[in-house]
Design a protein around this motif. Structure first.
Motif, PDB file in Angstrom:
ATOM      1  N   ARG A 258       1.160  -1.147   0.092  1.00 42.51           N
ATOM      2  CA  ARG A 258      -0.080   0.007   0.079  1.00 42.51           C
ATOM      3  C   ARG A 258       0.649   1.209  -0.017  1.00 42.51           C
ATOM      4  NH1 ARG A 258      -3.300  -3.155   3.304  1.00 42.51           N
ATOM      5  NH2 ARG A 258      -2.224  -2.500   5.342  1.00 42.51           N
ATOM      6  N   LYS A 259       1.956   1.184   0.565  1.00 43.49           N
ATOM      7  CA  LYS A 259       2.811   2.454   0.833  1.00 43.49           C
ATOM      8  C   LYS A 259       3.823   2.436  -0.396  1.00 43.49           C
ATOM      9  CE  LYS A 259       2.654   2.494   5.956  1.00 43.49           C
ATOM     10  NZ  LYS A 259       3.323   2.537   7.172  1.00 43.49           N
ATOM     11  N   HIS A 260       4.209   1.585  -0.940  1.00 40.78           N
ATOM     12  CA  HIS A 260       5.204   1.477  -2.114  1.00 40.78           C
ATOM     13  C   HIS A 260       4.841   0.660  -3.249  1.00 40.78           C
ATOM     14  CE1 HIS A 260       7.970   3.514   0.510  1.00 40.78           C
ATOM     15  NE2 HIS A 260       7.590   2.539   1.586  1.00 40.78           N
ATOM     16  N   PRO A 261       3.681   0.839  -3.882  1.00 43.43           N
ATOM     17  CA  PRO A 261       3.288   0.065  -4.983  1.00 43.43           C
ATOM     18  C   PRO A 261       4.127   0.158  -6.419  1.00 43.43           C
ATOM     19  CG  PRO A 261       1.955   2.428  -5.018  1.00 43.43           C
ATOM     20  CD  PRO A 261       2.835   2.049  -3.563  1.00 43.43           C
ATOM     21  N   GLU A 262       5.019   0.929  -6.180  1.00 42.23           N
ATOM     22  CA  GLU A 262       6.070   0.900  -7.382  1.00 42.23           C
ATOM     23  C   GLU A 262       6.993   0.224  -7.249  1.00 42.23           C
ATOM     24  OE1 GLU A 262       8.323   3.379  -4.015  1.00 42.23           O
ATOM     25  OE2 GLU A 262       5.904   2.946  -4.654  1.00 42.23           O
ATOM     26  N   ILE A 263       7.337  -0.641  -6.095  1.00 43.20           N
ATOM     27  CA  ILE A 263       8.187  -1.936  -5.719  1.00 43.20           C
ATOM     28  C   ILE A 263       7.589  -2.976  -5.873  1.00 43.20           C
ATOM     29  CG2 ILE A 263       9.866  -2.776  -4.211  1.00 43.20           C
ATOM     30  CD1 ILE A 263      10.277   0.294  -3.322  1.00 43.20           C
ATOM     31  N   ASP A 264       8.283  -3.981  -6.590  1.00 39.24           N
ATOM     32  CA  ASP A 264       7.687  -5.405  -6.757  1.00 39.24           C
ATOM     33  C   ASP A 264       8.873  -6.288  -6.046  1.00 39.24           C
ATOM     34  OD1 ASP A 264       5.562  -4.963  -8.527  1.00 39.24           O
ATOM     35  OD2 ASP A 264       7.005  -4.824 -10.189  1.00 39.24           O
ATOM     36  N   LEU A 265       8.248  -6.989  -4.797  1.00 42.23           N
ATOM     37  CA  LEU A 265       9.314  -7.841  -3.915  1.00 42.23           C
ATOM     38  C   LEU A 265       9.328  -9.307  -4.642  1.00 42.23           C
ATOM     39  CD1 LEU A 265       7.978  -6.640  -0.698  1.00 42.23           C
ATOM     40  CD2 LEU A 265      10.157  -6.054  -1.558  1.00 42.23           C
ATOM     41  N   ARG A 266      10.516  -9.627  -4.679  1.00 36.73           N
ATOM     42  CA  ARG A 266      10.766 -11.221  -4.969  1.00 36.73           C
ATOM     43  C   ARG A 266      11.351 -11.702  -4.020  1.00 36.73           C
ATOM     44  NH1 ARG A 266      14.273 -12.875 -10.230  1.00 36.73           N
ATOM     45  NH2 ARG A 266      15.832 -12.643  -8.791  1.00 36.73           N
ATOM     46  N   PHE A 267      11.086 -12.724  -3.178  1.00 29.99           N
ATOM     47  CA  PHE A 267      11.741 -13.522  -2.043  1.00 29.99           C
ATOM     48  C   PHE A 267      12.165 -14.749  -2.461  1.00 29.99           C
ATOM     49  CE2 PHE A 267       8.375 -10.698  -0.232  1.00 29.99           C
ATOM     50  CZ  PHE A 267       9.032  -9.954   0.812  1.00 29.99           C
ATOM     51  N   ASN A 268      13.549 -15.219  -1.998  1.00 33.87           N
ATOM     52  CA  ASN A 268      14.108 -16.349  -1.987  1.00 33.87           C
ATOM     53  C   ASN A 268      14.175 -17.045  -0.588  1.00 33.87           C
ATOM     54  OD1 ASN A 268      17.083 -17.694  -1.951  1.00 33.87           O
ATOM     55  ND2 ASN A 268      15.699 -18.604  -3.680  1.00 33.87           N
ATOM     56  N   SER A 269      13.638 -18.172  -0.335  1.00 33.58           N
ATOM     57  CA  SER A 269      13.806 -18.681   1.075  1.00 33.58           C
ATOM     58  C   SER A 269      15.205 -19.271   0.929  1.00 33.58           C
ATOM     59  CB  SER A 269      12.797 -19.648   1.373  1.00 33.58           C
ATOM     60  OG  SER A 269      11.509 -18.696   1.195  1.00 33.58           O
ATOM     61  N   SER A 270      15.919 -19.285   1.653  1.00 34.36           N
ATOM     62  CA  SER A 270      17.124 -19.894   2.064  1.00 34.36           C
ATOM     63  C   SER A 270      17.991 -19.578   3.228  1.00 34.36           C
ATOM     64  CB  SER A 270      18.181 -19.290   0.793  1.00 34.36           C
ATOM     65  OG  SER A 270      19.354 -19.948   1.149  1.00 34.36           O
ATOM     66  N   ARG A 271      18.573 -20.817   3.562  1.00 34.40           N
ATOM     67  CA  ARG A 271      19.265 -20.679   5.037  1.00 34.40           C
ATOM     68  C   ARG A 271      20.675 -20.093   4.819  1.00 34.40           C
ATOM     69  NH1 ARG A 271      17.875 -26.542   7.477  1.00 34.40           N
ATOM     70  NH2 ARG A 271      15.696 -26.392   7.381  1.00 34.40           N
ATOM     71  N   GLU A 272      21.176 -20.209   3.577  1.00 35.12           N
ATOM     72  CA  GLU A 272      22.652 -19.850   3.410  1.00 35.12           C
ATOM     73  C   GLU A 272      22.683 -18.393   3.018  1.00 35.12           C
ATOM     74  OE1 GLU A 272      24.933 -21.908   4.289  1.00 35.12           O
ATOM     75  OE2 GLU A 272      23.584 -23.508   4.814  1.00 35.12           O
ATOM     76  N   LEU A 273      23.635 -17.563   3.492  1.00 41.01           N
ATOM     77  CA  LEU A 273      23.946 -16.280   3.093  1.00 41.01           C
ATOM     78  C   LEU A 273      24.237 -16.210   1.482  1.00 41.01           C
ATOM     79  CD1 LEU A 273      23.556 -13.215   4.105  1.00 41.01           C
ATOM     80  CD2 LEU A 273      25.959 -13.311   4.415  1.00 41.01           C
ATOM     81  N   ILE A 274      23.571 -15.513   0.775  1.00 43.14           N
ATOM     82  CA  ILE A 274      23.610 -15.925  -0.599  1.00 43.14           C
ATOM     83  C   ILE A 274      24.894 -14.749  -1.046  1.00 43.14           C
ATOM     84  CG2 ILE A 274      21.351 -16.188  -1.276  1.00 43.14           C
ATOM     85  CD1 ILE A 274      22.531 -12.761  -1.715  1.00 43.14           C
ATOM     86  N   ASP A 275      25.551 -15.097  -2.370  1.00 41.88           N
ATOM     87  CA  ASP A 275      26.779 -14.442  -2.631  1.00 41.88           C
ATOM     88  C   ASP A 275      26.263 -13.233  -3.543  1.00 41.88           C
ATOM     89  OD1 ASP A 275      28.929 -13.184  -3.952  1.00 41.88           O
ATOM     90  OD2 ASP A 275      29.835 -15.312  -4.513  1.00 41.88           O
ATOM     91  N   PHE A 276      26.365 -12.108  -2.782  1.00 40.17           N
ATOM     92  CA  PHE A 276      25.727 -10.847  -3.710  1.00 40.17           C
ATOM     93  C   PHE A 276      26.665 -10.429  -4.877  1.00 40.17           C
ATOM     94  CE2 PHE A 276      24.120 -10.274   0.743  1.00 40.17           C
ATOM     95  CZ  PHE A 276      23.036  -9.761   0.464  1.00 40.17           C
ATOM     96  N   MET A 277      27.956 -10.836  -5.132  1.00 46.60           N
ATOM     97  CA  MET A 277      28.591 -10.725  -6.118  1.00 46.60           C
ATOM     98  C   MET A 277      28.063 -11.415  -7.597  1.00 46.60           C
ATOM     99  SD  MET A 277      30.643  -8.289  -5.300  1.00 46.60           S
ATOM    100  CE  MET A 277      31.773  -8.402  -6.773  1.00 46.60           C
ATOM    101  N   GLN A 278      27.419 -12.606  -7.023  1.00 48.84           N
ATOM    102  CA  GLN A 278      27.361 -13.619  -8.149  1.00 48.84           C
ATOM    103  C   GLN A 278      25.902 -13.813  -8.396  1.00 48.84           C
ATOM    104  OE1 GLN A 278      29.606 -15.089  -9.759  1.00 48.84           O
ATOM    105  NE2 GLN A 278      31.347 -14.162  -8.493  1.00 48.84           N
TER     106      GLN A 278
END
Length: 317
Positions: A120-140
């Motif tokens: 409602r506050k930010h309709p311009e943003i589309d969230l995409r979630f990924n469920s993971s226990r491991e910290l992802i590699d932001f560089m890759q």
């Protein structure tokens, strides 16, 4: 010899486009919000750069030379493409897809019921979630940020503490009515215990002063949501995080079997490379998440006070 094309004077090109569009140095200066002298200087600079005249100047009029008329369409296409590219980049930084990695249990039990407020506050943003226990590699990967439960130390990443947590025993209403509340640590022996690698009974017993050597076997489940589901179905007593079980308690699907809760040294953190914290859409989600976390009240009888320095190592899940 003509100058190096890599050193094209951008301001002079914009001035050329404005004069060619208006056929007037004065009108071009007004459209660019600069002086007529500045526009004239830019045109002279561009003509010097190209080593050819671009305008024929009369006392009361201006018209393009054949060379200027030949140059104009390419300049207009280039400036339009540049404007579109800059505009698209600015939009991508502040809106569009925002990729977040987080624990599935946190997403299901805590975040999803609150996401309507964000949209409602930010309709311009589309969230995409990924469920993971491991910290992802932001560089890759193309992820912008992550929400992780741990001690707050992840190498080369910035982490902001978002939500503190407590753990305590819970059971189904039927099982609690059958076996009775846990008023002493000895009452634990009446219950089959549900075990989880993320909420181990041994840690809770150690903190409340119980005997950690007498823990009997029981089913081990691999995530917090599964433990809560098993408890709801009456399979045993679960050690639950307040953040994940608050909704089930409010709905009556689970009940607290003991008033003894233990505040965790670990907490939920918003984690990302430092430069991602400067992206407008990351800022908007981080600020919103911080706001709803602050509104989430501790369990009854608990208060948010500074914790002593913990010697526990940072978790990476």
């Amino acid at each position: 010899m003509m100058n190096d094309p890599a050193k094209l004077p951008l301001n002079a090109l914009r001035a050329f486009d404005a004069v060619a569009s208006h056929l007037s140095f004065t009108a071009a200066a007004q459209s660019l919000n600069v002086t007529t002298a500045a526009v004239s200087s830019h045109i002279k600079s561009l003509e010097g750069f190209l080593e050819t005249p671009l305008f024929i100047r009369h006392s009361r009029s201006v018209r393009l030379t054949p060379q200027g008329a030949r140059l104009l369409p390419g300049i207009q296409r280039g400036l339009a493409e540049l404007t579109r590219a800059v505009g698209q980049l600015r939009q991508d930084l502040s809106s569009g897809l925002l990729n977040i990695s987080l624990l599935g249990s946190f997403l299901q039990q805590w975040l999803l019921p609150r996401l309507g407020d964000f949209y409602r506050k930010h309709p311009e943003i589309d969230l995409r979630f990924n469920s993971s226990r491991e910290l992802i590699d932001f560089m890759q990967t193309d992820f912008h940020a992550a929400v992780r439960y741990g001690g707050g130390e992840w190498p080369q990443l910035r982490a902001e503490r978002m939500l503190d947590d407590w753990v305590f025993p819970v059971a189904s209403p039927t099982l609690l009515e059958t076996l009775g509340p846990i008023e002493t640590l000895g009452d634990l022996r009446k219950y089959p215990l549900l075990h989880s690698t993320h909420e181990p009974w041994v840690d809770w017993l150690r903190r409340v002063g119980g005997d950690t050597t007498r823990l009997e076997g029981g089913p081990m489940l691999d995530d917090s949501a599964s433990v809560l589901a098993a408890a709801e179905q009456g399979h045993g007593l679960a050690l639950a995080r307040w953040s994940l079980v608050a909704g089930d308690l409010a709905a009556g699907r689970l009940v607290r079997a003991s008033g003894q809760s233990v505040r965790q040294h670990h907490a939920y953190y918003f984690v990302a490379p430092a430069h991602h914290f400067e992206l407008p859409k990351v800022i908007r989600f981080r600020d919103w998440l911080g706001e709803v976390c602050r509104r989430f009240e501790p369990p009854e009888g608990e208060r948010l006070e500074p914790l002593p320095v913990s010697q526990e190592s940072a978790a990476t899940h």
